[in-house]
Design an enzyme around this catalytic site. Structure first.
Site, PDB file in Angstrom:
ATOM      1  N   SER A 265       0.801  -1.221   0.000  1.00  0.00           N
ATOM      2  CA  SER A 265       0.000   0.000   0.000  1.00  0.00           C
ATOM      3  C   SER A 265       0.832   1.269   0.000  1.00  0.00           C
ATOM      4  O   SER A 265       0.278   2.364  -0.102  1.00  0.00           O
ATOM      5  CB  SER A 265      -0.908   0.009   1.244  1.00  0.00           C
ATOM      6  N   CYS A 266       2.158   1.159   0.103  1.00  0.00           N
ATOM      7  CA  CYS A 266       2.986   2.368   0.236  1.00  0.00           C
ATOM      8  C   CYS A 266       3.865   2.636  -0.980  1.00  0.00           C
ATOM      9  O   CYS A 266       3.652   3.625  -1.688  1.00  0.00           O
ATOM     10  CB  CYS A 266       3.860   2.267   1.487  1.00  0.00           C
ATOM     11  N   PHE A 267       4.861   1.792  -1.211  1.00  0.00           N
ATOM     12  CA  PHE A 267       5.851   2.090  -2.241  1.00  0.00           C
ATOM     13  C   PHE A 267       5.240   2.356  -3.619  1.00  0.00           C
ATOM     14  O   PHE A 267       5.531   3.397  -4.225  1.00  0.00           O
ATOM     15  CB  PHE A 267       6.883   0.969  -2.334  1.00  0.00           C
TER      16      PHE A 267
END
Length: 437
Positions: A265-267
């Protein structure tokens, strides 16, 4: 100080429970009423090692459906809502804006100074916009009636509980000294022995989060590019190469693990949002784009290696071990496994999947297009090739004999470099990311 959190996803839930476990009175608000009900019953809706224990010993944590109560009964409010991607990859700030409106409406009824802290990952300039929304809705003045800070999070899914108690650093971006002093005081009370602290302005704090994730993304893509080159050279092994360059103190060993690319969900989300932001500012971020493009292509290397080992995949049974984007989580958002499985299905393969934690999420994504195994051994049984997609410890325990005994055609693609090539190559058909043939 009493604290409230708006948004009880990974960041909000872990951070709020951590504060409650240290004796702080914490109100947790989320628009998803099922989350509130679950937490009242001491049940989690996300998989995160150590979090259930944290929930059970966080007696001062108060889930609430009343956003006004969350503001009125506290001194500090953290905004920890999601910032998902728009269809074009740019950031969606609608949840942040609507949260700022709620906080502003509540502050209109409250007397005394209140600190608002943006902890969601937001693009440079967003925290200032949040302050203006709160001013508009509350009729109060930032710097006088309420303070605002930007406090980026650096939690790793699967290690979030450990990270909240033992962070590398605390970054505080503050509107003014009063805001920054209040937030620093809160964290000093939480930690006692304070981690390294950087105080700066709002926009630098926002930049630090995106720049950190972008740099780590590029580091992963770099070693994967080296791996793709090494694969073409007899005797080359990216594991040895990574160890050699990682010994250079200017480079370091972390995030030099070649594999099938990063997900989660981030990078991917943050890298794409940073690219879109840069373009909006009139700059072409070629290095960031290159890192993204390489990562988008990397999962398909597993399918190529499988074809190199056993030939045409049409009608062949392929076992996919690992579905979550990383071990110790059930999160499949933008997981590498999705691209691998869809590519295998497109080539006509019969796909069997297994993951220690993510099977329920997998069923929602793949439906009846794949077979769902009960264990790693059940997954590889009768298969023509097994692909390691997520580096769970459970898969590390498999030996060549396990594949020989259970597979129709013992062939293994090590997409995460968890096996010793010398141990496997002489016993089964074996290929690995970054291993020259």
């Amino acid at each position: 100080m009493k604290i409230s959190f708006f948004g009880l996803g990974y960041v909000g839930l872990v951070t709020s429970l951590a504060f409650a476990s240290k004796g702080f009175i914490v109100y947790g608000y989320d628009v998803d009423k099922s989350r509130i009900e679950s937490l009242r019953n001491k049940k989690l809706y996300i998989y995160e090692p150590g979090l259930q224990d944290l929930l059970e010993r966080s007696g001062n944590f108060i889930p609430t459906e009343n956003y006004e109560e969350a503001v009125m009964k506290t001194n500090v409010t953290f905004i920890t809502v999601g910032t998902p991607s728009m269809p074009d990859g740019s950031i969606d700030l609608s949840y942040v804006r609507s949260t700022a409106e709620m906080i502003g409406k509540a502050l209109r009824k409250k007397e005394g100074y209140h600190l608002v802290v943006v902890k969601s990952t937001v693009l440079p300039g967003t925290t200032e916009e949040v302050a203006k929304i709160i001013e508009r809705e509350s009729g109060k003045k930032v710097g006088k009636d309420f303070g605002i800070c930007m406090n980026p999070e650096f939690l790793r899914e699967g290690n979030a509980v450990e990270d909240i108690f033992k962070p590398d650093r605390i970054v505080i971006g503050c509107f003014d000294d009063r805001s920054g002093d209040m937030l620093e005081g809160l964290w000093r009370e939480f930690y006692g022995d304070m981690p390294p602290l950087l105080r700066t302005n709002l926009v630098n704090a926002e930049f630090i989060k995106y720049a950190s994730n972008a740099f780590l993304s590029m580091k992963v893509s770099f070693i994967n590019e080296v791996a793709n080159i090494a694969q073409r050279v007899k005797g080359a092994d990216v594991e040895v190469i990574a160890k050699g360059i990682g010994l250079d103190k200017r480079i370091g060993p972390l995030f030099l693990k070649a594999g099938l690319g990063f997900g989660g969900s981030c990078f991917p989300k943050d890298l794409t949002a940073f690219i879109k932001f840069s373009e909006k500012m009139g700059y072409d971020p070629r290095l960031l784009k290159g890192a993204k493009d390489l990562n988008d292509e990397q999962p398909y290397k597993a399918v190529e290696l499988a074809e190199n080992l056993i030939g045409n995949l049409n009608g062949r049974k392929i076992a996919v071990l690992g579905l979550s984007f990383k071990p110790n989580t059930d999160d499949m958002r933008d997981a590498v496994s999705i691209r691998v499985v869809n590519s295998l299905l497109k080539k006509g393969a019969q796909v069997s999947v297994y993951d220690p934690a993510a099977m329920e999420n997998a069923r929602r994504i793949f439906g009846d297009r794949v077979e769902y195994a009960r264990s790693a051994v059940d997954c590889i049984r009768g298969a023509d090739c097994a692909i390691i997609v997520t580096e769970w410890d459970e898969f590390r325990d498999l030996r060549p004999e396990d594949f020989i005994r259970n597979m129709r055609n013992p062939a293994v693609v090590d997409g995460r470099r968890i096996y010793n090539p010398r141990e496997f190559a002489g016993k089964v058909k074996f290929s690995a990311i970054g291993l020259g043939t």
